[in-house]
Structures are given as structure tokens and as C-alpha cells.
Design an enzyme around this catalytic site. Structure first.
Site, PDB file in Angstrom:
ATOM      1  CG  HIS A  93      -2.965   0.561   7.730  1.00 37.30           C
ATOM      2  ND1 HIS A  93      -2.880  -0.207   6.595  1.00 37.30           N
ATOM      3  CD2 HIS A  93      -3.823  -0.079   8.548  1.00 37.30           C
ATOM      4  CE1 HIS A  93      -3.652  -1.279   6.732  1.00 37.30           C
ATOM      5  NE2 HIS A  93      -4.237  -1.227   7.913  1.00 37.30           N
ATOM      6  CD  GLU A  96      -1.182  -0.178   3.737  1.00 44.81           C
ATOM      7  OE1 GLU A  96      -2.166  -0.915   3.590  1.00 44.81           O
ATOM      8  OE2 GLU A  96      -0.904   0.373   4.807  1.00 44.81           O
TER       9      GLU A  96
END
Lengths: 381, 287
Positions: free
Chosen positions: B249, B211
Site C-alpha cells: 500500500h 497497519e
């Protein structure tokens, strides 16, 4: 959490880093009073938590208190990259002979702090990294030992700083590092660090970003938070334990898990739709949380359709489905909604939604296609 | 076969009497994992999960009594750094930290220390490990993966489940799934997991889920082109993420021009990796 320039410099000063004399004002009259007190030329600097203050006309030099007041009046009217100017720092103007960059941040790959210095100060360090990578010196600090004196000297030598300044520079590097370490910062930088015509080193501008996860051990820093830093909807979401980022599109998204939420946005965008937000409801999604998420998404007037993507691992799909119905009941707006439920109790979840005459999908791509279609038609039932 | 955990792994759960710790310890037991001990300071002497698992005050005592060789942490973020060090110092060779929100400074110290002590750390902020049919050390739902020949390594949680499920639907099984976590500083990185999968005879191909944020995917691309013989299929989340915003995150943020999805995709593609357009497209790229 980002700190303002004046807050950052005050923290630096506590660790022995020399900063210009200056004070913060909230009105043009206060700016004038501070300028009078300082005497001589002053820098009038807007305090907003975005880059590009200089370009936007938010930093000006004034030769007299009258001019400072006048410039401040204009600056208080500015909106810089969407943020209002509420505070102005008035600093004694420095006579600059050299501008240096000095910063410390976390190197993710090395897992340690890295001190970065460059003789090319006054511009963004990323810009220097792109154009003159050879002009950047780095020193990695062992997190179990801390900064060693020779490392600061190495940086001074690498920048070919005149030897007469090495000791002062090393003290500033030490002060910067201690500020960073003691405040659990993820970034602390002095840019520019100037050498004045009087041969003094000064931190002319400063920036600190604090690790949000460590704020619990710094209640005094938490109080410095500027609420303008994040949109009200993002702040509200954070208070509810939801991770929300507002975007520009019209398709509202609600997903469990950050990676899946990003992937969902990517699929929508990849198929020609425009996501309105990133929203991670987290694990175990209780009905109240789902309801709160729906309210935050629908508070955005741009949203004309929604896609919920739930992968039930620990989370049970039937529980989420009940949460969705409960949430929708509490919101007056009605927009198209497709829900994709996969995993634990998915049949049960889909049945609950189907009984309520709501669209469901079994694949991510299928759901995205359905919601994009609806968004294009501007369905608002 | 597998990497890191198998049917012989003896799991200790730190924070076992907390809500999360107890729930997931019970899920691990149900899956067939050997959960041999729990640790909660002040609760030593208790037994939990219908008297199946003894609780100890310290990791040292738990190890002496049970011979645990893997610790899974559900300890609150404030105390997680200390708990990881306690596990390492007691001699646990594999420490898996599920906890989210551990301060970065704590992680810099812990990672450096555990590296020096030769302790393997997975996480923090991760779903842990799953070797289908043998052992689950963490929170990955067990029934969405079957035993097979694909290695999976990921920075994400539910996105990983999504991919495991897609593999299962396509009839593809997994050797081990490694959730390395979404924090900026984590113990095990992509390159570590790729090396282990390359060395594991039963793994035939690897799925890597990255990511935005950081440069670990780029480092993985370098590793793949220099040191891997097995095919790798990747998916990178965050193509549509704006710069400067943290996407859930702690580590998922494009900053200072670095960490963009497009750069990661380009690096992986030039290393010969097939990059899927969406998670559901991964299985067909493995064929």
C-alpha cells in the site's frame, strides 16, 4: 522515487533557490578538474541514496585539487550502507555561520503540504523533533490556494531569523515549495540551509522524493532514476506488477493483498519463524503472475521453504492452485511448500494441490506452524 | 441497520464500461444493490449488464435521470481525481473511490474540496462498503459476511475479507464493513467511521484493522478513549515490516520514526482496545 543531492539542488536552482557552485564527477581525475575550476576549498560529496553519508566518510572537505582527488579516490572505494559510490558532487566550500532546516512534505492527517523550519539545521529533523520539539515551526499550506507569503514570514519570525534575511528566506521557501509542488514530490528539503559569513543564504544539501504514482506526468524526472535505489529482484517484481520486498529470513511468502501479506509475515514471525520476503500478487492472480512470483521468491538462495496464503474473494482458489503447479514446474529448485486456500472454490483448489501431493492448510496459524517446522528442519527434499 | 449505505442506496458506477467497473457492477447487482446508472464519457446512451443499467456521458445527467445518491469509482488513476470532483460537483453525497495509484497531490486537492462541499469520500485505494443483506458499494465479496451487530473498519482489502470470514465462521454478523483504503491521504478516516458506528444503534462493537504508516490509529486511540462507549477490537498489520520500505500500500511505510506497528498497538491498548495477535483471534476477543 528518491533523487540525489545534486539532482535535487539542480531542481531547486531552477526555482531560484541559491545553491553552491559545483559539478558532478565519476572519476577522481574529474573531481580534481572540477576543484581546479572552482578554486579554493571544495566539499567532496558521495552521491548515494541512503542516509548517513557523512558518518560513513562519504563527505569530506578538501583544501586543494590534489587533496580533492585523493579523497575522491577513497570515497569511490566506499560502500555506504550497501550502496556503491558511482558519482561525487564537488561543491565550492561555504563558510558557514548558521545552519537552518527547511523542508516541505505531505501531512497525512491534515491532507495538505506542511512547510517545516527549524533553527537547528544540519541534523536530522526527526532528531530535532525528539529532542527540541519547541524548536520546530510549521506552516500548513492549503492545497487549493498554495503557499502564502505571510506563511514564509511566520516561519522566519518563529525561528528568530535576523530580519535582514527574511526576504531572501521567503524567496527560498517559495522556491522550495514550487519545486515540491511542480514535481509532485512527497518530500523536498534543504538541510542545511546556511547563512554564510558573507551573509548569503545557500541550499548546501538537498533531498527530494517523488510520488511514484505521479511520475507519469514527469517523464523528465523518471529519467533521473538511480537503479541502485532498489534491489534488482524488487525492480524485476515491480515490472511484473508484483509488490516485493526482500527481507532477511528463510520462509518465502506469497499472498494476495498487501494487508494480508503483512499479517502473514507477522504471524510467521510471531510464531518464531523468519519471513524471507513480503510479496503481494495483487487481485485476480493469473497463473502467469503466480509463476513469476514463485520464480522471484526462489531466486533468493536463503529461502528453504514457502507459504502461500490466498484469500479467494474475486480470486478463485482453483485457478491459483493451477497457477502454483504451473509455476513450480518452471523452477528447478524444490523446497517445502504449504498453501492455505480460503474462499471461492477452496475445496476444488485444495483437491488440485492434494492430488499433486502438496500440503494445504485451512487456517493461517496452522499453515504458519507447518512452514516454520519445515524451515527449521531445513527441508529441501 | 447500518452506516453510510443500506437497501435504499442508489448506486452510480463511474467507469462502468471498463473491465473492472463492469465486472464489479455486475457483482453488485447480483448482491441486490440498486445499481441505477453508469457513467463513461463518450458512451452515453448505451445500456450494459443485459440492458439493466443505463450509461450516461456525465454524472450530472446520470443524477438527473436516476436520482443516484452514491457513486463508486473504477476510473483509472490518471482520471480519478477529476471523476471524484465531477461526482461531488454534480451533488453525489457519498463518493467511493476504489482506484489505486491516484497521485497524492490530486488527493490533497480533492479531499480539501470535497470536505468544503460537504461530500463524504471513502478511499481511494479501498474495497468500498458492504452492509450485509442490503447493499454492497464496492468490491467486498458479499457472501463472506452476514448481517449482525459488529461494525468493521479497515485500511486493507483481503485482510478485511479474512476478518469478515473469521467473524462469519464464529457466527458473528456485521452492521457495515467500511474499507477506508491504504493510501496516505484518504477521505474517510478511522475516527470518522468510529464516530458513525458509535452513533449507530445497531452496532454493538467495532473491529478496526490498521497497519503501519501514518498516525491515524493513534488518533483513533485518542478518539476511542475520549468519545466511545462501545468496545473496540483491533488488529495492526506490519509488526514485522522493516522501516523505510513501502509494504504494497502507498500508505504502508514506516518513515521518520513514525508509523510503527508497536506504537499503534501501545496507543490502542492504553485506550482500552483489545489488540488481536492475529486476524483469526479477533472473534474470541469480541466475546
Amino acid at each position: 522515487m528518491r533523487l540525489h543531492e545534486y539532482q535535487s539542488k539542480q531542481l531547486f536552482a531552477k526555482q531560484g533557490v541559491p545553491i553552491p557552485r559545483g559539478e558532478v564527477a565519476e572519476t577522481p581525475a574529474q573531481v580534481r578538474a572540477i576543484a581546479e575550476k572552482l578554486g579554493g576549498a571544495v566539499a567532496v560529496k558521495s552521491q548515494v541514496l541512503v542516509g548517513g553519508r557523512g558518518k560513513a566518510g562519504g563527505i569530506r572537505l578538501a583544501k586543494s585539487p590534489e587533496e580533492a582527488e585523493q579523497l575522491a579516490a577513497g570515497i569511490f572505494e566506499l560502500e555506504i550502507n550497501g550502496l556503491p559510490v558511482r558519482k561525487i558532487l564537488v561543491d565550492e566550500a561555504a563558510e558557514i555561520s548558521t545552519e537552518i532546516y527547511l523542508g516541505v512534505t505531505n501531512d497525512r492527517t491534515q491532507g495538505s503540504p506542511v512547510l517545516i523550519a527549524s533553527a537547528e539545521g544540519g541534523v536530522e529533523i526527526e532528531e530535532v523533533a525528539r529532542t527540541h520539539p519547541d524548536k520546530i515551526a510549521r506552516a500548513w499550506v492549503d492545497p487549493l490556494i498554495g503557499l502564502r507569503d505571510y506563511q514564509a514570514r511566520n516561519l522566519a519570525a518563529a525561528m528568530e531569523l535576523p530580519r535582514q534575511h527574511w526576504s531572501e528566506f521567503s524567496q527560498m521557501a517559495r522556491g522550495l515549495f514550487d519545486t515540491y509542488w511542480n514535481s509532485d514530490a512527497t518530500l523536498a528539503e534543504i538541510n542545511p540551509l546556511v547563512i554564510t559569513r558573507q551573509d548569503q543564504l545557500l541550499a548546501l544539501d538537498g533531498k527530494i522524493v517523488i510520488d511514484d504514482n505521479a511520475l507519469y506526468r514527469h517523464p523528465e524526472l523518471e529519467q533521473l532514476r538511480d537503479l541502485d535505489e532498489e534491489a534488482p529482484s524488487e525492480r524485476e517484481a515491480r515490472g511484473l506488477g508484483l509488490s516485493y520486498v526482500k527481507l532477511e529470513g528463510n520462509i518465502g511468502c506469497m499472498v494476495n493483498g498487501a494487508g494480508l501479506a503483512m499479517a502473514t509475515m507477522d504471524v510467521i514471525k510471531g510464531l518464531g519463524g523468519e519471513p524471507a520476503n513480503f510479496l503481494d500478487i495483487g487481485g485476480g492472480a493469473a497463473a502467469e503472475k503466480v509463476a513469476a512470483a514463485i520464480q522471484i521468491i526462489l531466486a533468493d538462495p536463503e529461502v528453504n521453504s514457502m507459504m502461500f496464503n490466498i484469500f479467494g474473494g474475486i480470486t478463485r482458489c482453483d485457478e491459483v492452485a493451477r497457477g502454483i503447479l504451473m509455476g513450480l514446474e518452471q523452477v528447478p529448485r524444490e523446497v517445502y511448500l504449504v498453501t492455505r486456500l480460503v474462499g471461492t472454490n477452496e475445496e476444488l483448489g485444495r483437491k488440485i494441490l492434494a492430488d499433486a501431493k502438496m500440503d494445504t492448510a485451512s487456517s493461517l496459524v496452522e499453515a504458519a506452524e507447518m512452514v516454520i517446522e519445515a524451515a527449521k528442519m531445513g527441508v529441501t527434499e | 441497520m447500518s452506516i453510510l449505505i443500506d437497501k435504499d442506496t442508489r448506486v452510480l458506477v463511474q467507469g462502468i464500461t471498463g473491465r473492472e467497473g463492469l465486472f464489479h457492477a455486475s457483482q453488485m447487482l447480483d448482491y441486490g444493490t440498486q445499481v441505477v446508472a453508469g457513467v463513461t464519457p463518450g458512451k452515453g446512451g448505451d445500456w450494459v449488464l443485459d440492458g439493466k443499467v443505463p450509461v450516461f456521458d456525465t454524472v450530472e445527467r446520470a443524477l438527473a435521470a436516476t436520482g443516484a445518491n452514491c457513486s463508486v469509482l473504477f476510473v483509472p488513476a490518471k482520471f480519478a481525481g477529476d471523476a471524484m470532483l465531477e461526482a461531488g460537483d454534480a451533488g453525489v453525497p457519498l463518493v467511493i473511490c476504489i482506484t489505486e495509484g491516484v497521485p497524492i497531490q490530486d488527493m490533497m486537492k480533492v479531499r480539501r474540496y470535497l470536505d468544503q462541499e460537504g461530500v463524504r469520500l471513502v478511499g481511494p485505494n479501498c474495497p468500498g462498503l458492504l452492509t450485509p443483506g442490503e447493499s454492497k458499494a464496492g468490491i467486498i465479496p458479499g457472501r463472506i459476511a452476514d448481517l449482525g451487530s459488529i461494525g468493521v473498519v479497515s485500511r486493507s482489502g483481503t485482510l478485511t475479507y479474512e476478518v469478515l470470514y473469521a467473524l462469519q465462521q464464529a457466527g458473528l454478523g456485521v452492521t457495515t464493513c467500511v474499507g477506508i483504503g491504504g493510501d496516505p491521504i484518504s477521505g474517510t478516516r478511522f475516527t470518522d467511521a468510529l464516530q458513525m458506528f458509535e452513533d449507530d444503534h445497531h452496532t454493538e462493537a467495532v473491529v478496526m484493522i490498521g497497519e503501519i504508516g501514518g498516525e491515524e490509529e493513534e488518533r483513533a486511540a485518542d478518539f476511542i478513549s475520549s468519545s466511545m462507549t462501545k468496545p473496540v477490537v483491533a488488529f495492526i498489520a506490519g509488526q514485522s515490516a522493516p522501516p523505510g520500505k513501502r509494504m504494497g500500500h502507498a500508505g504502508a511505510i514506516i518513515e521518520a520514526g513514525s508509523g510503527k506497528a508497536a506504537d499503534k498497538v501501545a496507543a490502542l491498548q492504553s485506550a482500552g482496545v483489545s489488540v488481536a495477535e492475529n486476524p483469526e483471534a479477533i472473534p474470541e476477543l469480541l466475546n
